[in-house]
Design a protein around this motif. Structure first.
Motif, mmCIF file in Angstrom:
data_model
loop_
_atom_site.group_PDB
_atom_site.id
_atom_site.type_symbol
_atom_site.label_atom_id
_atom_site.label_comp_id
_atom_site.label_asym_id
_atom_site.label_seq_id
_atom_site.Cartn_x
_atom_site.Cartn_y
_atom_site.Cartn_z
ATOM 1 N N ASN A 71 -9.689 -1.182 1.333
ATOM 2 C CA ASN A 71 -8.974 -2.248 2.013
ATOM 3 C C ASN A 71 -9.561 -2.431 3.410
ATOM 4 O O ASN A 71 -9.629 -1.488 4.194
ATOM 5 N N HIS B 78 -8.632 3.095 -1.330
ATOM 6 C CA HIS B 78 -8.571 3.517 0.083
ATOM 7 C C HIS B 78 -7.921 2.402 0.888
ATOM 8 O O HIS B 78 -8.486 1.321 1.032
ATOM 9 N N HIS B 79 -6.705 2.664 1.360
ATOM 10 C CA HIS B 79 -6.015 1.664 2.175
ATOM 11 C C HIS B 79 -5.692 2.310 3.524
ATOM 12 O O HIS B 79 -4.567 2.740 3.766
ATOM 13 N N SER C 142 -1.626 0.894 -3.905
ATOM 14 C CA SER C 142 -2.706 1.863 -3.680
ATOM 15 C C SER C 142 -2.267 3.270 -4.047
ATOM 16 O O SER C 142 -1.076 3.567 -4.172
ATOM 17 N N ARG D 156 -0.629 -5.531 -6.642
ATOM 18 C CA ARG D 156 -1.642 -4.705 -5.971
ATOM 19 C C ARG D 156 -0.940 -3.563 -5.250
ATOM 20 O O ARG D 156 -0.054 -3.804 -4.427
ATOM 21 N N SER E 153 0.869 -1.186 0.000
ATOM 22 C CA SER E 153 0.000 0.000 0.000
ATOM 23 C C SER E 153 0.902 1.231 0.000
ATOM 24 O O SER E 153 2.060 1.170 0.448
ATOM 25 N N VAL F 256 -5.523 -1.778 -8.398
ATOM 26 C CA VAL F 256 -5.381 -0.518 -7.654
ATOM 27 C C VAL F 256 -6.358 -0.442 -6.486
ATOM 28 O O VAL F 256 -7.567 -0.618 -6.666
ATOM 29 N N THR F 257 -5.832 -0.190 -5.302
ATOM 30 C CA THR F 257 -6.674 0.041 -4.124
ATOM 31 C C THR F 257 -6.856 1.552 -3.970
ATOM 32 O O THR F 257 -5.873 2.300 -3.986
ATOM 33 N N TRP G 285 -9.808 -3.336 -9.615
ATOM 34 C CA TRP G 285 -9.910 -2.285 -8.599
ATOM 35 C C TRP G 285 -10.334 -2.860 -7.257
ATOM 36 O O TRP G 285 -11.237 -3.704 -7.195
#
Ligand code: IFM
Length: 430
Positions: free
Chosen positions: A160, A115-116, A75, A73, A21, A112-113, A156
């Protein structure tokens, strides 16, 4: 698996990946975690630079190619691209776009995250997830980020671990904003899920190629501390229903139902029905719960080495059987599963590899038996900033020297590479 073609193109081949992240890799100058209970000067520095990913982006992306993964993965740090309310940093966003483009060129699928865990520092002045106005700000950010990235990104993760965010930030007070309020926590959970539903539509609306949108759901195996205690048993059942099942149910029904029998029950319509293309599962451990009749703070929780494999460096139990139980529970969501995180903090390569091997065996067995699992991401590509524990636990396939920031491959990286080579398509293995 004959029904594979019904799904988004990015889910048609098995995803072998690694996860990170943004805050943990590159730090941030002004998000809520930048200032949260900083322990000392070294900790402050670590929150500003993570493990130096900003200056080593190229080198770090190169490591993915050496590993041989076909997915990554990562963010987008909201506070970097929106450093002030209504302010957008194009250059900061362009960097994430370049990462995604570079991955696609290398044949690596970016996931792509959005909100982590972290929120921009300015959000706290006047907008909150509990009231719901943070949702509007998040949508503004998500809309711009998705528009910038969609040319290269098909996978997407909106949020998280919403359950960790709610439990840590609003029930246990361990993470920012450090609240301990059940009502607020429930509101936050509902607002996050309804934000997911809106972002789901937004991503699908403008996509050239069918995207796959999911959440990364933290799942834990809960057990009573004492099998003989009905209170402990009750605590384990309630924790399972709240922590593991309520989100899965919300995607089936469109309503987030939160039940603490005899204490509190509530249902929030959140608009999530059928707004999930895959369920991301983050699995790490089993947890024992003890509830004493005089406890006013709720149950106590423990990791215990009942499986006799030795606790990890974060004090967690190694329990691969729980991975099986978790994946079976997750399949109730009725959508493909992607293991968006699995991993362990170990300096010992021998122990890290044993953990990986045991969990991968479970993964393959369940796929063979017909559980619809489309991907596996190891947490993490490299050692990085571990929230409450700072720069200490070593989850990485690459070891980071926390002083020089040099990255060194571990034997577990080599083991993972060889495993991937040997099993390029677990969905079609005999
Ligand atoms: O480091 C975290 C990650 O950010 C979210 N899931 C669990 C990991 C290990 O604690």
């Amino acid at each position: 698996m004959e029904h594979r073609s019904r799904h988004a193109p990015a889910l048609r081949r098995f995803l072998w990946g690694a996860a990170t992240s943004a805050f943990q890799m590159e730090g941030a100058p002004a998000c809520d975690w930048t200032f949260w209970k900083v322990r000392d000067e070294a900790d402050r520095a670590a929150r500003l630079r993570g493990v130096g990913h900003l200056d080593r982006t190229e080198e770090d992306l190169g490591l993915l190619s050496s590993l041989g993964v076909n997915a990554y993965r990562f963010s987008v740090e909201w506070s970097r691209v929106a450093p002030r309310r209504r302010d957008w940093d194009r250059k900061a966003m362009d960097r994430y776009v370049r990462i995604a483009a570079r991955l696609r060129e290398a044949g690596i699928e970016p996931m792509v995250t959005l909100h982590h865990f972290t929120n921009p520092g300015w959000l706290a002045d006047g907008a909150s997830w509990a009231e719901g106005d943070a949702r509007g700000e998040f949508l503004r950010f998500a809309e711009k980020a998705v528009r910038a990235l969609r040319e290269h990104v098909r996978l997407w993760v909106t949020f998280n671990e919403p359950n960790v965010y709610v439990t840590g930030g609003y029930l246990g007070g361990l993470m920012p904003p450090g609240r301990k309020n059940l009502r607020e926590g429930f509101n936050v959970y509902a607002n996050i899920l309804s934000a997911h539903a809106l972002v789901y539509d937004l991503i699908h609306a403008g996509a050239r190629e069918r995207p796959a949108v999911g959440v990364a759901h933290s799942m834990v195996v809960f057990r009573p501390f004492s099998e003989k205690s009905s209170l402990d048993g009750w605590a384990a059942r309630v924790a399972h229903a709240f922590y593991n099942l309520s989100l899965i149910e919300a995607f089936r029904t469109g309503t987030l139902s939160l039940r603490l029998p005899f204490l509190h029950e509530e249902a929030f319509p959140v608009g999530t029905r059928d707004k999930l293309d895959f369920l991301g599962v983050n699995y790490y451990f089993r947890l024992f719960l003890r509830l004493s009749p005089v406890s006013i703070r709720g149950p106590e929780y423990f990791w215990e080495d009942r499986s006799r494999r030795g606790l990890t460096e974060t004090g967690w139990e190694v329990y691969p059987k729980g991975f099986e139980e978790t994946l079976r529970t997750a399949s109730a969501a009725g959508v493909p599963i992607v293991v968006t995180e699995n991993g362990t903090a170990e300096t010992s390569d021998r122990r890290k590899i044993a953990y990986m091997k045991d969990h991968l065996r479970v993964l393959h067995r369940l796929i063979r038996e017909g559980t619809d699992i489309r991907g596996y991401f190891w947490w993490s590509l490299m050692d990085n900033y571990e929230w409450l524990e700072g720069l200490r636990p070593r989850f990485g396939l690459y070891r980071v020297d926390f002083d020089s920031l040099e990255r060194v491959p571990t034997n577990s990286a080599d083991f993972y590479s060889r495993w991937i080579k040997k099993h390029p398509d677990p969905l079609h293995e005999p």
